[in-house]
Design an enzyme around this catalytic site. Structure first.
Site, PDB file in Angstrom:
ATOM      1  N   CYS A   1      -2.654  -1.848   0.242  1.00 34.94           N
ATOM      2  CA  CYS A   1      -2.846  -0.690  -0.502  1.00 34.94           C
ATOM      3  C   CYS A   1      -4.366  -0.738  -0.883  1.00 34.94           C
ATOM      4  CB  CYS A   1      -1.928  -1.085  -1.610  1.00 34.94           C
ATOM      5  SG  CYS A   1      -2.645   0.052  -3.298  1.00 34.94           S
ATOM      6  N   THR A   2      -4.755   0.491  -0.860  1.00 35.30           N
ATOM      7  CA  THR A   2      -6.484   0.570  -0.974  1.00 35.30           C
ATOM      8  C   THR A   2      -6.999   0.189  -2.391  1.00 35.30           C
ATOM      9  OG1 THR A   2      -6.241   2.964  -1.546  1.00 35.30           O
ATOM     10  CG2 THR A   2      -6.715   2.306   0.956  1.00 35.30           C
ATOM     11  N   HIS A   3      -5.898   0.170  -3.343  1.00 39.21           N
ATOM     12  CA  HIS A   3      -6.535  -0.413  -4.752  1.00 39.21           C
ATOM     13  C   HIS A   3      -6.804  -1.993  -4.576  1.00 39.21           C
ATOM     14  CE1 HIS A   3      -4.828   3.260  -6.285  1.00 39.21           C
ATOM     15  NE2 HIS A   3      -5.605   3.081  -7.481  1.00 39.21           N
TER      16      HIS A   3
ATOM     17  N   TYR B   1       1.928   6.449  -6.938  1.00 36.52           N
ATOM     18  CA  TYR B   1       2.701   6.966  -6.003  1.00 36.52           C
ATOM     19  C   TYR B   1       3.771   6.259  -5.520  1.00 36.52           C
ATOM     20  CZ  TYR B   1      -0.424  11.560  -5.832  1.00 36.52           C
ATOM     21  OH  TYR B   1      -1.159  12.575  -5.828  1.00 36.52           O
ATOM     22  N   GLY B   2       3.289   4.926  -5.260  1.00 31.77           N
ATOM     23  CA  GLY B   2       4.113   3.980  -4.719  1.00 31.77           C
ATOM     24  C   GLY B   2       5.573   3.713  -5.231  1.00 31.77           C
TER      25      GLY B   2
ATOM     26  N   ASP C   1      -7.037   9.835  -2.369  1.00 29.99           N
ATOM     27  CA  ASP C   1      -6.027   8.791  -2.939  1.00 29.99           C
ATOM     28  C   ASP C   1      -5.474   9.180  -4.214  1.00 29.99           C
ATOM     29  OD1 ASP C   1      -4.964   6.038  -2.863  1.00 29.99           O
ATOM     30  OD2 ASP C   1      -6.359   5.599  -4.479  1.00 29.99           O
ATOM     31  N   SER C   2      -4.323   8.461  -4.337  1.00 24.85           N
ATOM     32  CA  SER C   2      -3.369   8.578  -5.612  1.00 24.85           C
ATOM     33  C   SER C   2      -4.348   8.380  -6.990  1.00 24.85           C
ATOM     34  CB  SER C   2      -2.284   7.743  -5.797  1.00 24.85           C
ATOM     35  OG  SER C   2      -2.543   6.194  -5.458  1.00 24.85           O
TER      36      SER C   2
ATOM     37  N   ASN D   1      -2.403   4.152   1.788  1.00 23.03           N
ATOM     38  CA  ASN D   1      -1.527   3.849   2.562  1.00 23.03           C
ATOM     39  C   ASN D   1       0.104   4.401   2.205  1.00 23.03           C
ATOM     40  OD1 ASN D   1      -2.334   1.025   4.159  1.00 23.03           O
ATOM     41  ND2 ASN D   1      -3.246   1.238   2.175  1.00 23.03           N
ATOM     42  N   THR D   2       0.137   4.528   1.008  1.00 26.19           N
ATOM     43  CA  THR D   2       1.328   5.242   0.353  1.00 26.19           C
ATOM     44  C   THR D   2       1.505   6.700   0.834  1.00 26.19           C
ATOM     45  OG1 THR D   2       1.400   3.704  -1.475  1.00 26.19           O
ATOM     46  CG2 THR D   2       3.028   5.524  -1.807  1.00 26.19           C
TER      47      THR D   2
HETATM   48  N1  DGL Z   1      -3.871   3.398  -3.048  1.00 23.17           N
HETATM   49  C1  DGL Z   1      -2.389   3.490  -2.811  1.00 23.17           C
HETATM   50  C2  DGL Z   1      -2.065   2.773  -1.318  1.00 23.17           C
HETATM   51  O1  DGL Z   1      -2.974   2.526  -0.515  1.00 23.17           O
HETATM   52  C3  DGL Z   1      -1.357   3.217  -3.843  1.00 23.17           C
HETATM   53  C4  DGL Z   1      -1.251   3.190  -4.823  1.00 23.17           C
HETATM   54  C5  DGL Z   1      -0.227   3.830  -5.810  1.00 23.17           C
HETATM   55  O2  DGL Z   1       1.056   3.454  -5.585  1.00 23.17           O
HETATM   56  O3  DGL Z   1      -0.183   5.262  -6.123  1.00 23.17           O
HETATM   57  O4  DGL Z   1      -1.103   2.539  -1.209  1.00 23.17           O
END
Ligand code: DGL
Length: 256
Positions: free
Chosen positions: A185-187, A43-44, A11-12, A75-76
């Site tokens: 988003c997994t966060h 990353y998003g 993950d990011s 997801n990103t």
């Molecule tokens: N955890 C990431 C997701 O599922 C995104 C977080 C990010 O912006 O890096 O999209």
């Protein structure tokens, strides 16, 4: 391929731990190597090219460390790089995550469903295709949430500032009644308690963690790559932010 090698999870940042905990529940005998890139997160809000490059670099790091398969628990990163990675490594089981619109629509047909995700996830072709598939079965409202993952990266899951952020974010979409929220988003599952408080108890929350874990298990089974170890597996955390505080946050998130 060694069936007792670890499953690599990327993950990011720390968000993918919401998927990791589903993997551990479903396949407790497997070993896991989790890699987060908190130094470069989020990353998003980056360009597609930047997110793709960072994702490929880190997944190659997991493969060089001996991972037998990869879960892109972001997801990103999935929307930016999963198809490129599958072309580069056709022999490795690679499973990505996408917003859980399908389970939400199946559970709540003809409803209003808000999809919370990063700006990049919502801009990608992959998301548009997913939307087109289900938009005649429910009213689906994409809601970009820049800034939300940062609360989780700081380990801030219940603060007053988080509540204020969520109230500001959700108020406009809640002017009409909503039935469900998809955490794309997994966060966000780590902020799920507060999202639920702000949205109200009648709004059902969906996330893709369990479905992704199930898909990884299915792929490993099909490839004959499930471990034959009977002892409890181990989880090892790596993060580009290599600090004690980061390691403590990872352990904390895995066990809440
Ligand atoms: N955890 C990431 C997701 O599922 C995104 C977080 C990010 O912006 O890096 O999209």
């Amino acid at each position: 391929m060694d069936k007792n090698a670890p499953i690599g999870v990327f993950d990011s940042g720390v968000g993918g731990i919401s998927v990791l905990r589903e993997l551990v529940k479903l396949m407790p005998n497997e070993d896991y190597l989790y890699l987060g890139d908190s130094v470069n997160a989020p990353y998003g809000t980056k360009t597609l090219e930047e997110a793709r490059k960072l994702t490929i670099t880190h997944i190659e790091e997991l493969l060089h460390s001996g991972a037998k398969s990869i879960v892109i628990a972001c997801n990103t990163a999935t929307s930016a790089a999963v198809s490129v990675l599958r072309n580069m490594y056709p022999e490795i089981p690679i499973v990505g995550i996408e917003p859980a619109i399908k389970p939400a629509v199946l559970d709540k047909p003809n409803s209003r469903i808000v999809v919370m995700a990063t700006p990049m996830t919502l801009k990608q072709e992959k998301f548009r295709t997913l939307l087109e598939k289900y938009e005649d079965q429910a009213e689906i409202i994409p809601l970009p949430c820049p800034g939300l993952m940062e609360f989780v990266e700081r380990g801030e899951l219940e603060s007053g500032e988080l509540r204020e952020y969520l109230v500001r974010l959700l108020q406009p979409v809640m002017e009409k009644k909503i039935d469900a929220i998809v955490l794309g988003c997994t966060h966000y599952p780590f902020a799920g308690k507060m999202i639920s408080e702000v949205a109200g108890k009648d709004v059902q929350i969906f996330d893709g963690g369990y479905g992704t874990a199930k898909e990884m298990k299915r792929r490993l089974e099909a490839a004959g790559l499930l471990t034959n170890e009977e002892k409890e597996g181990q989880v090892r955390f790596c993060n580009s932010r290599d600090t004690e505080e980061e390691r403590r946050l990872c352990e904390f998130l895995l066990h809440i």
